[in-house]
Design a protein around this motif. Structure first.
Motif, PDB file in Angstrom:
ATOM      1  N   GLY A 115       0.832  -1.199   0.000  1.00  0.00           N
ATOM      2  CA  GLY A 115       0.000   0.000   0.000  1.00  0.00           C
ATOM      3  C   GLY A 115       0.867   1.250   0.000  1.00  0.00           C
ATOM      4  O   GLY A 115       1.980   1.256   0.536  1.00  0.00           O
ATOM      5  N   MET A 116       0.375   2.320  -0.618  1.00  0.00           N
ATOM      6  CA  MET A 116       1.095   3.599  -0.635  1.00  0.00           C
ATOM      7  C   MET A 116       0.064   4.717  -0.667  1.00  0.00           C
ATOM      8  O   MET A 116      -0.759   4.771  -1.592  1.00  0.00           O
ATOM      9  CB  MET A 116       1.986   3.644  -1.884  1.00  0.00           C
ATOM     10  N   ALA A 117       0.070   5.551   0.363  1.00  0.00           N
ATOM     11  CA  ALA A 117      -0.903   6.648   0.413  1.00  0.00           C
ATOM     12  C   ALA A 117      -0.155   7.982   0.432  1.00  0.00           C
ATOM     13  O   ALA A 117       1.036   8.032   0.720  1.00  0.00           O
ATOM     14  CB  ALA A 117      -1.772   6.505   1.660  1.00  0.00           C
ATOM     15  N   GLY A 118      -0.888   9.068   0.165  1.00  0.00           N
ATOM     16  CA  GLY A 118      -0.260  10.402   0.139  1.00  0.00           C
ATOM     17  C   GLY A 118      -0.419  11.015  -1.230  1.00  0.00           C
ATOM     18  O   GLY A 118      -0.531  10.296  -2.229  1.00  0.00           O
ATOM     19  N   SER A 119      -0.436  12.353  -1.256  1.00  0.00           N
ATOM     20  CA  SER A 119      -0.695  13.029  -2.537  1.00  0.00           C
ATOM     21  C   SER A 119       0.461  12.803  -3.519  1.00  0.00           C
ATOM     22  O   SER A 119       1.561  12.421  -3.122  1.00  0.00           O
ATOM     23  CB  SER A 119      -0.887  14.526  -2.290  1.00  0.00           C
ATOM     24  N   ILE A 120       0.184  13.098  -4.774  1.00  0.00           N
ATOM     25  CA  ILE A 120       1.197  12.874  -5.811  1.00  0.00           C
ATOM     26  C   ILE A 120       2.450  13.709  -5.529  1.00  0.00           C
ATOM     27  O   ILE A 120       3.571  13.216  -5.652  1.00  0.00           O
ATOM     28  CB  ILE A 120       0.608  13.224  -7.199  1.00  0.00           C
TER      29      ILE A 120
ATOM     30  N   PRO B 197      -3.065   7.966  -4.866  1.00  0.00           N
ATOM     31  CA  PRO B 197      -2.847   8.138  -6.316  1.00  0.00           C
ATOM     32  C   PRO B 197      -1.718   7.262  -6.865  1.00  0.00           C
ATOM     33  O   PRO B 197      -1.852   6.698  -7.967  1.00  0.00           O
ATOM     34  CB  PRO B 197      -2.508   9.630  -6.444  1.00  0.00           C
ATOM     35  N   ALA B 198      -0.624   7.118  -6.114  1.00  0.00           N
ATOM     36  CA  ALA B 198       0.493   6.328  -6.642  1.00  0.00           C
ATOM     37  C   ALA B 198       0.090   4.855  -6.725  1.00  0.00           C
ATOM     38  O   ALA B 198       0.300   4.177  -7.744  1.00  0.00           O
ATOM     39  CB  ALA B 198       1.715   6.496  -5.738  1.00  0.00           C
ATOM     40  N   TYR B 199      -0.522   4.371  -5.645  1.00  0.00           N
ATOM     41  CA  TYR B 199      -1.004   2.979  -5.608  1.00  0.00           C
ATOM     42  C   TYR B 199      -1.998   2.744  -6.746  1.00  0.00           C
ATOM     43  O   TYR B 199      -1.899   1.769  -7.495  1.00  0.00           O
ATOM     44  CB  TYR B 199      -1.667   2.739  -4.240  1.00  0.00           C
ATOM     45  N   SER B 200      -2.959   3.662  -6.897  1.00  0.00           N
ATOM     46  CA  SER B 200      -4.006   3.487  -7.918  1.00  0.00           C
ATOM     47  C   SER B 200      -3.403   3.489  -9.319  1.00  0.00           C
ATOM     48  O   SER B 200      -3.879   2.766 -10.204  1.00  0.00           O
ATOM     49  CB  SER B 200      -5.036   4.611  -7.809  1.00  0.00           C
ATOM     50  N   THR B 201      -2.374   4.315  -9.507  1.00  0.00           N
ATOM     51  CA  THR B 201      -1.713   4.365 -10.823  1.00  0.00           C
ATOM     52  C   THR B 201      -1.114   3.000 -11.159  1.00  0.00           C
ATOM     53  O   THR B 201      -1.265   2.491 -12.283  1.00  0.00           O
ATOM     54  CB  THR B 201      -0.598   5.438 -10.808  1.00  0.00           C
TER      55      THR B 201
ATOM     56  N   PHE C  59       2.443   6.018   4.397  1.00  0.00           N
ATOM     57  CA  PHE C  59       1.731   7.284   4.179  1.00  0.00           C
ATOM     58  C   PHE C  59       2.802   8.320   3.880  1.00  0.00           C
ATOM     59  O   PHE C  59       3.397   8.901   4.786  1.00  0.00           O
ATOM     60  CB  PHE C  59       0.885   7.646   5.406  1.00  0.00           C
ATOM     61  N   SER C  60       3.076   8.507   2.617  1.00  0.00           N
ATOM     62  CA  SER C  60       4.179   9.373   2.228  1.00  0.00           C
ATOM     63  C   SER C  60       3.903  10.804   2.687  1.00  0.00           C
ATOM     64  O   SER C  60       2.767  11.277   2.598  1.00  0.00           O
ATOM     65  CB  SER C  60       4.341   9.306   0.709  1.00  0.00           C
TER      66      SER C  60
END
Ligand code: NAD
Length: 483
Positions: free
Chosen positions: A307-312, A367-371, A412-413
């Motif tokens: 998992g990777m969360a946080g804005s682009i 966004p990174a995960y979803s990409t 959570f970047s």
């Protein structure tokens, strides 16, 4: 002839087309009892078995489709019963032209062979098919059934367990002339049976091909490989395959001992590999080790992910690289390496790539995960198109929120250590509240393989998001600004 070529011990027989039709008669004949060690048959059924197959099929409405299909593929047999006309068709070269136009691999028959061959049809077909005898083979038999055979459709020569109880059936890619087009495929299959009958290890393909006297689960004898198998969806998928009779290859960076124990407790054979799916060299070595140690897997589930969360903009370059390396490159490595193995083996198989509902869902949280998951979905669709001709199925699985360890390990970047811990706990609680178990995703993965589904979305939210992406994408775009 057996006495001339193999006087001292039972012989292993391999035959194709009419050679195989005749060999069936030899191996089911009392006079050769004890002289045959094994028989590999390619596209040449026993005519008595065919007679029984047609009779049983005509009595059973569910088999009418298969019977009609075979009858259409056999129209030439009726034509060969006519006087004179077939000879003229052969001598004029017309028959060779017709055959070549339907199958480019079709060899040009020698005119005299073809004319003499007509006698085989005229002398045997009517008698055997109208009054079929009961013929049993008491030796190990392997039937190789080419998927695109224009003359012998697979059901007619593979449903012979009543006559050959020690039976293996292998569906191979190719047409009726596959012994000419891909002789190595036939040689490998025949050699595997010979080795096994002579006391050698049973090759994976042979084990899978065994037609068991009693059902052994939906995936009996098959080998399923699962990456990220130590936890969550991967663990549940490995156990579900083991429950359905498959042997399992487990791969993960985390310890696999506990899952391996659970698989073994279900009576399945298990192979464990510590491998980082993002490491190209390690994955290549892993794929080679799997093929050598346990055989080419029938089913490959590229599941490992993080998992990777946080804005682009807040997601650091290192975090971007990490999530792309594991979630996308991991699936690319697994897909490429095992797709090549499956295509070379030529006996079908299935690749499942685990994407996510977020592949469809623009958002500001992941966004990174979803990409990476959107890329996995597209990769999977492309791979499905690419492997269709080789008979290898490919599916994407797009789960919604599933109760696993992923939230508790998500990065959570941009958050400091304290904020990171708080966000992990908060998401973990949300995943627990949703309470959708990984076993349900696993059940959908097994179904996707069985039914060769292009995309499955296991939970309600995944189905809703998938439908919204298709029918009202603007709604999702508007919602994305709020998520
Ligand atoms: N849990 C969900 O809500 C959810 C939703 C949609 C998709 N998914 C996807 O499902 C897959 C499985 O996730 P999960 O929810 O079971 O999480 P999980 O954390 O319980 O399991 C993931 C497993 O992958 C392994 N792994 C991580 N990086 C690896 C690497 N580089 N090489 C090899 N193994 C590695 C981990 O050690 C772990 O055992 C992931 O691809 C995830 O993105 C999960």
């Amino acid at each position: 002839m057996l006495d001339a070529v193999c006087p001292d011990r039972p012989a292993h027989l391999l035959a194709h087309d009419w050679g195989s039709v005749q060999t069936w008669h030899a191996v089911t004949d009392e006079r050769l009892r004890g002289r045959v060690a094994s028989f590999t048959s390619v596209s040449g059924p026993c005519l008595d078995h065919v007679g029984h197959w047609f009779r049983t099929g005509l009595r059973s409405p569910s088999q009418w489709g298969a019977v009609l299909k075979q009858a259409l593929h056999s129209t030439y047999v009726g034509f060969f019963q006519l006087p004179v006309v077939p000879e003229l068709t052969i001598r004029s070269g017309l028959l060779a032209r017709i055959l070549r136009s339907s199958d480019p691999e079709e060899p040009a028959p020698s005119t005299s062979d073809a004319v003499h061959g007509l006698n085989l049809y005229r002398a045997n077909m009517t008698r055997r098919l109208s009054r079929p005898a009961e013929r049993y083979a008491d030796v190990p038999v392997q039937v190789l059934a080419p998927a695109r055979d224009a003359y012998v459709t697979p059901p007619m020569h593979t449903r012979v367990e009543r006559w050959a109880p020690d039976l293996r059936v292998r569906h191979i890619s190719g047409g009726h002339w596959v012994p000419r087009a891909a002789p190595e495929r036939i040689a490998r299959a025949a050699a595997e049976l010979v080795d096994h009958v002579e006391g050698g290890r049973q090759a994976r393909s042979l084990k899978r091909a065994r037609v068991a006297p009693r059902p052994v689960g939906r995936f009996g004898g098959r080998l399923a490989l699962v990456t990220g198998a130590a936890s969550g969806i991967g663990r549940a998928t490995a156990l579900a395959f083991a429950d359905e009779g498959a042997d399992v290859v487990l791969a993960d960076v985390a310890p696999l001992g506990p899952v391996a124990e659970e698989v073994r407790a279900r009576g399945a054979e298990v192979f464990t590999h510590t491998v980082d799916v993002s490491d190209a060299e390690a994955m290549a070595a892993f794929a080679a080790r799997v093929a050598a140690e346990s055989g080419v897997p029938d089913i490959v589930v590229n599941n490992a992910g993080i998992g990777m969360a946080g804005s682009i903009v807040d997601t650091t370059l290192a975090d971007w690289e990490r999530v792309v390396d594991v979630n996308l490159w991991g699936v690319i490595h697994g897909s490429r390496l095992f797709a090549r193995q499956l295509v070379e083996l030529g006996e079908g198989g299935h690749i499942v790539n685990v994407s996510s509902m977020s592949a469809y869902l623009p958002n500001t949280v992941l966004p990174a995960y979803s990409t990476t998951k959107a890329a996995v979905l597209h990769l999977t669709e492309c791979l499905r198109a690419e492997l269709a001709g080789a008979g290898v199925g490919v599916s994407a699985v797009c789960p919604g929120v599933v109760r696993t360890a992923i939230a508790a390990t998500t990065t959570f970047s941009g958050a400091d250590a304290t904020a990171q811990e708080a966000k992990r706990r908060e998401s973990d609680r949300m995943f627990a509240r949703r309470n959708f178990p990984p076993e349900r995703v696993a059940a959908d993965i097994l179904r996707a393989v069985e039914r060769d589904r292009p995309v499955v979305r296991p939970s309600v939210e995944a189905k809703v998001v998938g439908a919204a992406a298709r029918f009202t994408p603007s709604l999702l775009r508007a919602a994305a600004r709020r998520i």
